[in-house]
Design an enzyme around this catalytic site. Structure first.
Site, PDB file in Angstrom:
ATOM      1  N   THR A  46       0.830  -1.213   0.000  1.00 37.44           N
ATOM      2  CA  THR A  46       0.000   0.000   0.000  1.00 37.44           C
ATOM      3  C   THR A  46       0.859   1.255   0.000  1.00 37.44           C
ATOM      4  O   THR A  46       0.549   2.242  -0.694  1.00 37.44           O
ATOM      5  CB  THR A  46      -0.913   0.017   1.246  1.00 37.44           C
ATOM      6  OG1 THR A  46      -1.604  -1.221   1.322  1.00 37.44           O
ATOM      7  CG2 THR A  46      -1.908   1.154   1.175  1.00 37.44           C
ATOM      8  N   THR A  47       1.956   1.238   0.760  1.00 38.53           N
ATOM      9  CA  THR A  47       2.825   2.406   0.883  1.00 38.53           C
ATOM     10  C   THR A  47       3.469   2.778  -0.439  1.00 38.53           C
ATOM     11  O   THR A  47       3.909   3.915  -0.632  1.00 38.53           O
ATOM     12  CB  THR A  47       3.887   2.144   1.969  1.00 38.53           C
ATOM     13  OG1 THR A  47       3.221   1.846   3.194  1.00 38.53           O
ATOM     14  CG2 THR A  47       4.798   3.329   2.190  1.00 38.53           C
ATOM     15  N   TYR A 109     -13.106  -3.123   0.465  1.00 41.06           N
ATOM     16  CA  TYR A 109     -14.331  -2.537  -0.078  1.00 41.06           C
ATOM     17  C   TYR A 109     -15.505  -3.514  -0.126  1.00 41.06           C
ATOM     18  O   TYR A 109     -16.616  -3.168   0.288  1.00 41.06           O
ATOM     19  CB  TYR A 109     -14.103  -1.938  -1.484  1.00 41.06           C
ATOM     20  CG  TYR A 109     -15.270  -1.082  -1.924  1.00 41.06           C
ATOM     21  CD1 TYR A 109     -15.428   0.199  -1.424  1.00 41.06           C
ATOM     22  CD2 TYR A 109     -16.234  -1.564  -2.808  1.00 41.06           C
ATOM     23  CE1 TYR A 109     -16.524   0.981  -1.795  1.00 41.06           C
ATOM     24  CE2 TYR A 109     -17.318  -0.798  -3.187  1.00 41.06           C
ATOM     25  CZ  TYR A 109     -17.464   0.481  -2.673  1.00 41.06           C
ATOM     26  OH  TYR A 109     -18.535   1.231  -3.037  1.00 41.06           O
ATOM     27  N   TYR A 135      -2.449 -10.269   5.180  1.00 43.17           N
ATOM     28  CA  TYR A 135      -2.332  -8.862   5.590  1.00 43.17           C
ATOM     29  C   TYR A 135      -3.694  -8.382   6.069  1.00 43.17           C
ATOM     30  O   TYR A 135      -4.632  -8.293   5.277  1.00 43.17           O
ATOM     31  CB  TYR A 135      -1.820  -8.028   4.424  1.00 43.17           C
ATOM     32  CG  TYR A 135      -1.601  -6.556   4.697  1.00 43.17           C
ATOM     33  CD1 TYR A 135      -1.553  -6.037   5.990  1.00 43.17           C
ATOM     34  CD2 TYR A 135      -1.426  -5.667   3.643  1.00 43.17           C
ATOM     35  CE1 TYR A 135      -1.345  -4.692   6.227  1.00 43.17           C
ATOM     36  CE2 TYR A 135      -1.210  -4.317   3.851  1.00 43.17           C
ATOM     37  CZ  TYR A 135      -1.167  -3.830   5.152  1.00 43.17           C
ATOM     38  OH  TYR A 135      -0.957  -2.486   5.369  1.00 43.17           O
ATOM     39  N   ARG A 140      -8.077   0.138   6.276  1.00 45.58           N
ATOM     40  CA  ARG A 140      -8.095   0.326   4.827  1.00 45.58           C
ATOM     41  C   ARG A 140      -9.091  -0.591   4.126  1.00 45.58           C
ATOM     42  O   ARG A 140      -9.624  -0.248   3.080  1.00 45.58           O
ATOM     43  CB  ARG A 140      -6.694   0.104   4.240  1.00 45.58           C
ATOM     44  CG  ARG A 140      -5.704   1.212   4.570  1.00 45.58           C
ATOM     45  CD  ARG A 140      -4.394   0.997   3.838  1.00 45.58           C
ATOM     46  NE  ARG A 140      -3.418   2.045   4.123  1.00 45.58           N
ATOM     47  CZ  ARG A 140      -3.308   3.196   3.468  1.00 45.58           C
ATOM     48  NH1 ARG A 140      -4.142   3.465   2.476  1.00 45.58           N
ATOM     49  NH2 ARG A 140      -2.391   4.082   3.804  1.00 45.58           N
ATOM     50  N   LYS A 164       0.737 -10.167   8.491  1.00 46.51           N
ATOM     51  CA  LYS A 164       1.034  -8.788   8.845  1.00 46.51           C
ATOM     52  C   LYS A 164      -0.222  -8.251   9.501  1.00 46.51           C
ATOM     53  O   LYS A 164      -1.251  -8.047   8.842  1.00 46.51           O
ATOM     54  CB  LYS A 164       1.404  -7.964   7.604  1.00 46.51           C
ATOM     55  CG  LYS A 164       1.683  -6.494   7.916  1.00 46.51           C
ATOM     56  CD  LYS A 164       1.933  -5.677   6.652  1.00 46.51           C
ATOM     57  CE  LYS A 164       2.139  -4.204   6.994  1.00 46.51           C
ATOM     58  NZ  LYS A 164       2.302  -3.365   5.778  1.00 46.51           N
ATOM     59  N   ILE A 206       6.620  -5.253   9.401  1.00 47.64           N
ATOM     60  CA  ILE A 206       6.733  -4.657   8.066  1.00 47.64           C
ATOM     61  C   ILE A 206       6.366  -3.199   8.273  1.00 47.64           C
ATOM     62  O   ILE A 206       5.214  -2.868   8.563  1.00 47.64           O
ATOM     63  CB  ILE A 206       5.826  -5.348   7.042  1.00 47.64           C
ATOM     64  CG1 ILE A 206       6.303  -6.788   6.819  1.00 47.64           C
ATOM     65  CG2 ILE A 206       5.829  -4.577   5.717  1.00 47.64           C
ATOM     66  CD1 ILE A 206       5.405  -7.615   5.932  1.00 47.64           C
TER      67      ILE A 206
END
Length: 292
Positions: A46-47, A109, A135, A140, A164, A206
């Protein structure tokens, strides 16, 4: 999975002022991580603003990191999404030979039930030729992957080897550590509670802050894994204000401001993200100068 123990960092994608991918800056950032003690690199998380990268740009980012790394550190590739069969197709068709594992986010979503999350990762596990790191990032995705679901996946699929965990809930993290198999790795996805998670039995992190301050943060995690609590907490509190600041106006805008202060890249992000305001940029610049 020694390759994903310790400090991994979720690499940004640096952009030039014209918003194109800055491969020279990305190479500098990779070397900065390696030179300062990071244990492994996570590509296209994502980053990395991967949601705003074209297919061609993603391939460019992957190729640049592989070339810059030259096999020095283990690489993990982000392969996730909310279209299960599209994720499975990518896992079956992409050349993953440069990577040790894949990081796959819980579907966002759609807000699936726990059974939907389980069935999604069942397909992912069966499609992946590499170990899979789950993850969980409810902030998010809009849904929380509960410990019972993670335990079920960890027990049912040998190649689901880690999570994660970024719910920001230390109690949930401790339940994961307690109930998953002994060789299953619980990795922090929340910089602020990384050290408590490590001391509770977690396998590392992470990180986002870790790529801006790789020496201090990786030293903290290493000390935590060695159970050197007082020394580890000295570094935690040294960095705590910066952790708050880099997320104050969104990720990766904050960490890109740190990189600009370090002279490694511009602080350019792509819409709908915007740069941090001047006040926060000034505060981050002061913090960086204090640690240098």
């Amino acid at each position: 999975m020694q390759a994903i123990t310790g400090t991994g960092v979720a690499l940004i994608t640096p952009f030039k002022n014209d918003f194109s991918v800055d491969t020279d800056a990305l190479t500098r950032i990779v070397n900065f991580q390696i030179d300062n003690g990071i244990d492994y690199l996570v590509v296209l998380g994502t980053t990395a603003e991967s949601a705003t990268l074209s297919k061609e740009e993603k391939e460019l980012v992957i190729a640049t990191i592989i070339e810059a790394n030259t096999g020095r550190l283990p690489l993990v590739l982000g392969v996730g999404g909310n279209n299960t069969h599209e994720v499975a197709h990518e896992l079956k068709t992409r050349d993953l030979s440069a990577f040790k594992a894949v990081l796959s986010v819980s579907p966002y979503y759609n807000k699936p039930t726990q059974e939907g999350i389980y069935q999604h990762f069942k397909v992912v596990a069966e499609a992946s030729p590499l170990p899979v790191i789950l993850y969980n990032v409810p902030g998010r995705t809009g849904s929380n992957m509960l410990p019972a679901t993670v335990v079920r996946l960890a027990n049912d699929f040998e190649n689901i080897v880690a999570i994660k965990e970024a719910a920001g809930d230390i109690v949930q993290a401790m339940k994961l550590i307690q109930h998953t198999p002994k060789d299953f790795l619980v990795i922090s996805g929340d910089d602020m509670i990384t050290l408590p998670m490590v001391l509770a039995g977690g396998a590392g992190v992470i990180s986002v802050i870790g790529e801006g301050f790789p020496k201090q943060f990786s030293d903290m995690v290493r000390l935590g894994l060695e159970n050197k609590v007082d020394e580890a907490y000295e570094l935690h509190y040294l960095l705590a204000d910066a952790i708050d600041m880099i997320f104050e106006q969104g990720n990766p805008a904050g960490i890109k401001s740190v990189f600009k202060a370090l002279g490694l890249c511009e602080d350019v992000v792509r819409l709908p993200l915007v740069k941090v305001n001047q006040d926060l940029a000034n505060r981050l610049d002061v913090f960086v100068k204090r640690l240098q």
